[in-house]
Structures are given as C-alpha cells and as structure tokens.
Design an enzyme around this catalytic site. Structure first.
Site, short mmCIF file in Angstrom:
data_model
loop_
_atom_site.label_atom_id
_atom_site.label_comp_id
_atom_site.label_asym_id
_atom_site.label_seq_id
_atom_site.Cartn_x
_atom_site.Cartn_y
_atom_site.Cartn_z
N HIS A 254 26.27 43.90 32.69
CA HIS A 254 25.66 45.61 33.23
C HIS A 254 27.89 45.77 33.38
CE1 HIS A 254 27.86 44.79 37.24
NE2 HIS A 254 27.70 43.59 37.09
N GLU A 330 23.26 37.36 39.52
CA GLU A 330 24.24 36.53 39.97
C GLU A 330 24.10 35.80 41.11
OE1 GLU A 330 27.10 35.98 39.54
OE2 GLU A 330 28.01 37.58 38.55
#
Length: 450
Positions: A254, A330
């Site tokens: 990202h 994550e």
C-alpha cells in the site's frame, strides 16, 4: 490441403500469444475453424522476438483475421480469445490507452469490415489449439528456426484433449496425424511455457527483467510449532517440472500513511490509518503503471483501509472489482502499534529481543508472532492459487505478508524477513506452478514511482 469454403461462410478464429518474460521472447498462434464441423481450415504461428504478452496476443488476432480473409473476404468471423483485454478493447468497451496497442488494434480493425467480426472471451482451457501454436512458435524461435506447419502437432493435441470444446473433423485429424508422424516424438505439444495473458508477469521490474527468475522452491505451510511442513515437491527444473502458466501474484504494498515516514509499527491492531496525500499519489502512479502493462486479471486486497484505498485506485483504472482477503492483513503488533523501533526498545526491551530472535515470539500485549502470520498468509496463498489458477492477480497488502510470501517461495528461514526492504507502493511478484514450485520474479520494484 484444407478445403476452401464457399463464399459467405462463417468462420471461428481462435488466437493467442505469449511472452516468456513479459517482455521477453514472444510468439503467437491462430487457427481458423469451420464452426459446423470443427475442421481446421488454416493455422498461423510466428516467433516475433522480444515483446509483451499483449503485443503477442494482438499479433495473433491479426494473423487469424488475415487467414480468415484469405479464405473468404466476405465471411462472418467470430473471434474467440482468452485475453479479456483484447476482446474488450476490440469490442469497443475498453479504451486503448497503451501506445503499443493502438496501432495493432487499428490494424486488426482494418482487415475485415467491423460488421463481419464479433468477439467472444473464452477460458484458457478452451483456447488450447492457438496456445499450443504460440508455444511451438516460441520453441522454434529459441532454436533459431521458424515455425513450420508441417511439424506442428497443435491440431493433433487439441483433438486428443478430452476437454476440447469442439469435435475435430476427420480431415483435420488425419492431417494432424500426418504432421505428428513428420514431427517425431520430440515435438510434444507440452513443450515450453503456456502462452497467454498471465504467462510471465514477473517482468514487472523497471528493467523488464525478473529479479530472481528461475529460483524455485516448494511452497509450504507452517505448523503450530513454527516449523514448516507440507508436501515436498521436486524443487527446481527437472524432467517432470510443470512448464504451464503459473498463478502469478503481483504484490503491491500500500501507499504511505502518516505513520510510514517515521517507520512506526502499523499493523492490524492499531488505528487503521488512511493513505496520506503522498500515499494517494503513489497509488495513482501504481494504477497508471498497471493500466499501461495490461496484465492484471483480478485484484484482491487486505481488509485494512490503506490497502483498500490503494486497490481502489488500481481497480478504477482497470475496470475490475476488488475482493477482500482477510489473510492478507498486516501483523497485529499489539502494544507496539504506533511506536517507533526505538520507542519499543526503550519500553519493552526484553520482548523486542525475544521477537527479533524467534519467529514464535509475539509483540507485547497479545500481538501476532511471525509464525502465526506465516500460517495465516500460507492459507490465504493456497486459497488464492485455487481460486485463480494460471491467472495474474494483483494482491494489495503489507510488508509482513509480502515478505512472508517471498520467504516461503524461496524456502528461506524466518530471519530473512529482517533482510528484505519493501518500500511503500513497491511491486514484487511470485509465480506458483501446478507442481508445487514457486519462482520469485520481482522484489521491491519502485520504478513506477520515479
């Protein structure tokens, strides 16, 4: 000699193209069929040197349309291809943005009047004849030769395929048997990589060369004790290695958030920050790069906001939907969320030392260990491979999942996670073959951000 149809007949053109490197050594294949009998009326294939998958696919379309025109310029032609990009662009539903594609599309459109040609997307397993022709052309080019119809076994292989969508006529089968006899045992249709849209997206690096092409290792799960377990396929290139098109994961980290520049722990247990202005710009540049390359067939994303926003920017350019994969989130860094490494060292020195020394150690306050993350990521990997076989998938995710996928593909130890650099909005890629082998193609490419 194939029979020449009467004027005004209907033809089916199946075409394909592939690149072993994208860009890399490339070739195309095309076949003209009688839709009523399945008879092969014409075949074409050619090695075209170094090119991308999309260029090769357009070249295959052009060759197929020309072959149909030579048989009967008044015929109605139904083009069937497994390249959604080419089908949608030639049908006028998608814009043609890439400068290399525009002249090829224009050339294809001029061969026959548009009113005579229609386009249909088909799954790859129904486009095997053209696929095999493309691979034969690439194999011939590798030998320094030109593809020869007299040596082709593509027609025979398609006729013998139990899953073929058509019945091949007696005349075509007889011609194929004759070509097979001339070719000998060494010209099996399985030679070489699968030609197609997803054949080799590993060349997403700025130089167009895979970072670690050919590095093969078994993909494995991780046991509850943190040791890696699972089947152990033959690793590397062997006589039984799978050379078909892999499932390719293009891994996009990202874009930046407010926490990224100061390198603060930012996992799935924190504030779920949005992209910063810099991060939004990075997402747009990544989207532009993927739109130009035209190889992505599906998009999956971590559920966290920064990934969903990055994925949405790419999806808007490509006209694709974003599918959420929970396993790509994550690591949960527990009490370390939002802290810098130095702050964690000051507040939780013993826990940090344990975490750095063992994949089984978790961050303070109930975070996830790397062993736990590896099990989760490996399960997500296996789900995606099953869901997208032989396809090129963009996975928008985070530092730890990307490093974990690369580590597992290489068969590297857990401590290798600390020896990889992954910049915000960087691109990596791993290809997964049906025999269990994996190949790391790209790591931390940031050329699209310059």
């Amino acid at each position: 000699m194939p029979s020449v149809p009467a004027a005004g007949r209907q033809f089916v053109v199946e075409a394909d193209g592939g690149s072993r490197g994208n860009p890399g050594p490339a070739g195309y294949g095309a076949v003209v069929l009688d839709p009523a009998t399945g008879e092969t009326l014409a075949e074409a294939a050619e090695f075209i040197g170094v090119a991308t998958n999309n260029v090769a696919e357009y070249k295959g379309l052009i060759a197929g349309l020309r072959a149909a025109r030579e048989l009967d310029p008044s015929a109605s032609v139904r083009v069937r291809m497994d390249s959604k990009l080419v089908v949608e662009q030639m049908s006028g539903r998608w814009k043609i943005k890439h400068p290399d594609m525009r002249p090829l599309a224009a050339e294809a459109a001029r061969i026959l009047p548009p009113s005579q040609v229609s386009y249909e997307w088909i799954p790859r397993e129904r486009n095997k004849h053209a696929d095999r022709l493309a691979n034969e052309a690439m194999d011939a080019g590798k030998r320094g030769e030109r593809w020869s119809p007299s040596r082709s076994t593509a027609d025979l292989s398609s006729a013998a395929d139990a899953s073929a969508a058509r019945v091949v006529g007696d005349a075509a089968a007889g011609a194929a048997r004759a070509r097979a006899a001339l070719a000998g045992a060494g010209m099996g249709a399985g030679s070489g990589s699968r030609a197609g849209a997803g054949a080799d997206t590993g060349a997403l690096g700025s130089a167009g060369v895979p970072v670690a092409a050919g590095v093969a290792a078994s993909t494995s799960a991780t046991s509850a004790q943190g040791t890696e377990v699972g089947s152990a396929p033959s690793v590397g290139w062997g006589t039984s290695a799978d050379l078909g098109a892999p499932a390719t994961f293009v891994l996009l980290r990202h874009g930046e958030t407010a926490l990224t520049p100061s390198k603060r722990f930012s996992g799935s247990g924190g504030s779920d920050p949005e992209l910063s202005a810099v991060g939004r710009g990075q997402a747009e540049r990544a989207a532009a790069a993927f739109a130009e390359r035209g190889t992505i067939e599906a998009i999956v994303s971590s559920p966290l906001r920064r990934c969903r926003e990055t994925a949405a920017a790419v999806a808007a350019r490509l006209g694709l939907d974003v599918h959420i994969e929970e396993g790509l989130r994550e690591t949960d860094f527990g009490a370390w969320e939002g802290l810098t490494f130095g702050e964690v060292r000051e507040r939780h020195p013993d826990d940090l030392d344990a975490w750095l020394g063992s994949a089984k150690a978790a961050p303070t306050g109930g975070g996830e260990s790397f062993a736990t993350v590896a099990r989760r990521v490996a399960a997500a990997r296996d789900r995606l491979i099953a869901a997208y076989p032989r396809r090129t998938v963009l996975a928008v995710t985070h530092v730890t999942p990307i490093k974990t996928l690369v580590r597992l593909a290489l068969g590297a130890p857990p401590e290798s996670l600390f020896r990889m650099e992954l910049s915000a909005a960087s691109i990596s890629a791993v290809a997964y073959y049906a025999d269990g082998n994996a190949s790391v193609r790209v790591l931390n490419d940031v050329g699209h951000l310059r």
